[in-house]
Motif scaffolding. Structure first.
Motif, PDB file in Angstrom:
ATOM      1  N   VAL A  62      -1.388  -0.688   1.309  1.00  0.00           N
ATOM      2  CA  VAL A  62      -2.272   0.100   0.219  1.00  0.00           C
ATOM      3  C   VAL A  62      -2.462   1.507   0.856  1.00  0.00           C
ATOM      4  O   VAL A  62      -2.495   2.555  -0.069  1.00  0.00           O
ATOM      5  CB  VAL A  62      -3.621  -0.543  -0.177  1.00  0.00           C
ATOM      6  CG1 VAL A  62      -4.284   0.175  -1.047  1.00  0.00           C
ATOM      7  CG2 VAL A  62      -3.279  -1.909  -0.779  1.00  0.00           C
ATOM      8  N   ARG A  63      -3.001   1.544   2.149  1.00  0.00           N
ATOM      9  CA  ARG A  63      -3.292   2.949   2.518  1.00  0.00           C
ATOM     10  C   ARG A  63      -2.256   3.806   2.594  1.00  0.00           C
ATOM     11  O   ARG A  63      -2.379   5.302   2.253  1.00  0.00           O
ATOM     12  CB  ARG A  63      -3.975   2.680   4.041  1.00  0.00           C
ATOM     13  CG  ARG A  63      -5.242   2.170   3.966  1.00  0.00           C
ATOM     14  CD  ARG A  63      -5.894   2.445   5.341  1.00  0.00           C
ATOM     15  NE  ARG A  63      -7.354   1.868   5.211  1.00  0.00           N
ATOM     16  CZ  ARG A  63      -8.159   2.189   6.194  1.00  0.00           C
ATOM     17  NH1 ARG A  63      -7.665   2.883   7.342  1.00  0.00           N
ATOM     18  NH2 ARG A  63      -9.454   1.709   6.308  1.00  0.00           N
ATOM     19  N   ARG A  66      -1.420   4.637  -1.394  1.00  0.00           N
ATOM     20  CA  ARG A  66      -2.570   5.517  -1.732  1.00  0.00           C
ATOM     21  C   ARG A  66      -2.705   6.997  -1.245  1.00  0.00           C
ATOM     22  O   ARG A  66      -2.744   7.913  -2.086  1.00  0.00           O
ATOM     23  CB  ARG A  66      -4.002   4.887  -1.433  1.00  0.00           C
ATOM     24  CG  ARG A  66      -5.133   5.465  -1.906  1.00  0.00           C
ATOM     25  CD  ARG A  66      -6.295   4.786  -2.166  1.00  0.00           C
ATOM     26  NE  ARG A  66      -7.633   5.537  -2.425  1.00  0.00           N
ATOM     27  CZ  ARG A  66      -8.767   5.034  -2.379  1.00  0.00           C
ATOM     28  NH1 ARG A  66      -9.189   3.772  -1.961  1.00  0.00           N
ATOM     29  NH2 ARG A  66      -9.914   5.956  -2.996  1.00  0.00           N
ATOM     30  N   GLU A  70      -2.535  10.355  -3.410  1.00  0.00           N
ATOM     31  CA  GLU A  70      -3.231  11.340  -3.403  1.00  0.00           C
ATOM     32  C   GLU A  70      -3.026  12.464  -3.017  1.00  0.00           C
ATOM     33  O   GLU A  70      -3.400  13.462  -3.523  1.00  0.00           O
ATOM     34  CB  GLU A  70      -4.586  10.898  -2.945  1.00  0.00           C
ATOM     35  CG  GLU A  70      -5.336   9.344  -3.712  1.00  0.00           C
ATOM     36  CD  GLU A  70      -6.614   8.923  -2.910  1.00  0.00           C
ATOM     37  OE1 GLU A  70      -6.621   9.096  -1.749  1.00  0.00           O
ATOM     38  OE2 GLU A  70      -7.281   7.963  -3.724  1.00  0.00           O
ATOM     39  N   THR A 129     -10.608   0.524  -3.139  1.00  0.00           N
ATOM     40  CA  THR A 129      -8.973   0.074  -3.654  1.00  0.00           C
ATOM     41  C   THR A 129      -8.915  -0.473  -4.865  1.00  0.00           C
ATOM     42  O   THR A 129      -8.029   0.020  -5.784  1.00  0.00           O
ATOM     43  CB  THR A 129      -8.593  -0.967  -2.748  1.00  0.00           C
ATOM     44  OG1 THR A 129      -8.502  -0.440  -1.101  1.00  0.00           O
ATOM     45  CG2 THR A 129      -7.301  -1.434  -3.057  1.00  0.00           C
ATOM     46  N   TRP A 132      -9.375   2.502  -7.129  1.00  0.00           N
ATOM     47  CA  TRP A 132      -8.104   3.337  -7.231  1.00  0.00           C
ATOM     48  C   TRP A 132      -7.022   2.529  -8.082  1.00  0.00           C
ATOM     49  O   TRP A 132      -6.350   3.268  -8.933  1.00  0.00           O
ATOM     50  CB  TRP A 132      -7.469   3.594  -5.879  1.00  0.00           C
ATOM     51  CG  TRP A 132      -6.076   4.102  -5.697  1.00  0.00           C
ATOM     52  CD1 TRP A 132      -5.723   5.558  -6.240  1.00  0.00           C
ATOM     53  CD2 TRP A 132      -4.924   3.584  -5.490  1.00  0.00           C
ATOM     54  NE1 TRP A 132      -4.726   5.623  -6.001  1.00  0.00           N
ATOM     55  CE2 TRP A 132      -3.900   4.807  -5.255  1.00  0.00           C
ATOM     56  CE3 TRP A 132      -4.454   2.457  -4.665  1.00  0.00           C
ATOM     57  CZ2 TRP A 132      -2.437   4.451  -5.283  1.00  0.00           C
ATOM     58  CZ3 TRP A 132      -3.104   2.077  -4.428  1.00  0.00           C
ATOM     59  CH2 TRP A 132      -2.366   3.088  -4.463  1.00  0.00           C
TER      60      TRP A 132
END
Length: 333
Positions: A62-63, A66, A70, A129, A132
């Motif tokens: 996810v990081r 993301r 972004e 999360t 997001w």
């Protein structure tokens, strides 16, 4: 949506928490991590959804995605597992007569178990999360190509756009989608889960992921299908020779159809196996069962009018934990 100045896009299949493998795939594609973000000098990535659940490095997956999104290095669409997480953690309105929008049944608990465990000691990160996820669209449509997690149904997408032009839904939409038969329910099911056909009474499929299923997944690019075998699209075979079962008029009417003259479409979701191939000349499925020790797959799209199976790039996911890839030059923990 028009393109930024890029050579092309790298469409990446269902990651399902294989975060270290994702880092290795990005490096293989020519992306390099700098200041916590993977970048390519001439290309951008697009994730087709299902970043979470089941895998060993969910937070890392996810990081990576993301931070790329972004920073303007990537796009992403919602998968059914992100939808599951949102509805699993939303309190249900009183009229539904249950506590959570997605009931906390043993089956649903099992699907999200790894995600909740890996975020257990990071509650603020989990809340961030989920926030997001709520900002991720259900589909992307560019001048040259389209992206959706499971199925592009133009009628339903046109309907969705009347209220949500950019495909970004809200909590009210999720509440309405919890009612079977509602417009929101049909849109969410078709775009993130695709089509399905119920099996005969008493017939089940014991799937390779450990679940028992009473329906099978269907695809949406057969021009004139006549049997169940013409539309089945999943790794599990239909039992008892049901490939020869004729499609009823009702079943046929419920199928979506994506014509061969439509612009290229990229999807995930369907747990394909083996060497990546194109299921239709203008459709690429990118889900090759990474979390089941298959392949994490990307397609290198450079605006070619005809898709080419030679443009698939993949990283195998080994069964041996000690042999699994580790990301280089990255530390998100």
């Amino acid at each position: 949506m028009r393109h930024a100045r890029v050579e092309g896009y790298d469409l990446i299949g269902d990651v399902h928490g294989c975060g270290a493998t994702l880092a290795v795939l990005l490096e293989r594609l020519g992306y390099h991590q700098r200041d916590g973000v993977y970048r390519h000098p001439r290309r951008k990535a697009i994730f087709v959804g299902d970043l979470i659940d089941r895998g060993p490095r969910i937070r890392l997956a996810v990081r990576i995605a993301r931070r790329m999104v972004e920073d303007g290095q990537a796009h992403v669409v919602l998968g059914n597992h992100e939808i599951n997480a949102l509805t699993y953690t939303l309190k249900a309105p009183p009229e539904l007569g249950r506590e959570w929008l997605r009931p906390h049944t043993p089956r649903h608990n099992r699907i999200i178990k790894e995600t909740l465990e890996q975020y257990h000691d990071h509650p603020q990160e989990w809340d961030d999360t989920l926030a997001w996820f709520r900002d991720i669209p259900l589909f992307l449509e560019f001048d040259d190509f389209r992206v959706v997690h499971a199925c592009w149904d133009q009628t339903l997408i046109t309907q969705l756009r009347r209220q949500y032009p950019d495909g970004r839904i809200d909590t009210d939409f999720l509440y309405r989608a919890s009612t079977p038969g509602s417009d929101e329910f049909r849109i969410l099911e078709r775009l993130t889960r695709g089509g399905s056909i119920s099996l005969p009474e008493g017939v089940v499929i014991h799937s390779g992921d450990g679940f028992t299923r009473r329906s099978f997944r269907t695809h949406f690019w057969a021009r004139c299908p006549s049997t169940w075998g013409d539309v089945v699209f999943q790794p599990d075979n239909l039992p008892n020779g049901l490939e020869r079962q004729p499609l009823s008029d009702r079943e046929r009417a419920k199928l979506s159809y994506y014509a061969p003259d439509e612009r290229p479409l990229f999807i995930g979701h369907y747990w394909c196996e083996g060497v990546p191939a194109l299921p239709a000349p203008n459709i690429a499925c990118l889900d090759y069962s990474a979390v089941k020790y298959g392949r994490l797959v990307a397609y290198r799209y450079s605006f070619e009018p005809q898709l080419d199976a030679d443009r698939f790039v993949w990283v195998p996911v080994p069964r041996d934990a000690a042999a699994r890839p580790e990301p280089r030059e990255i530390d998100f923990d």
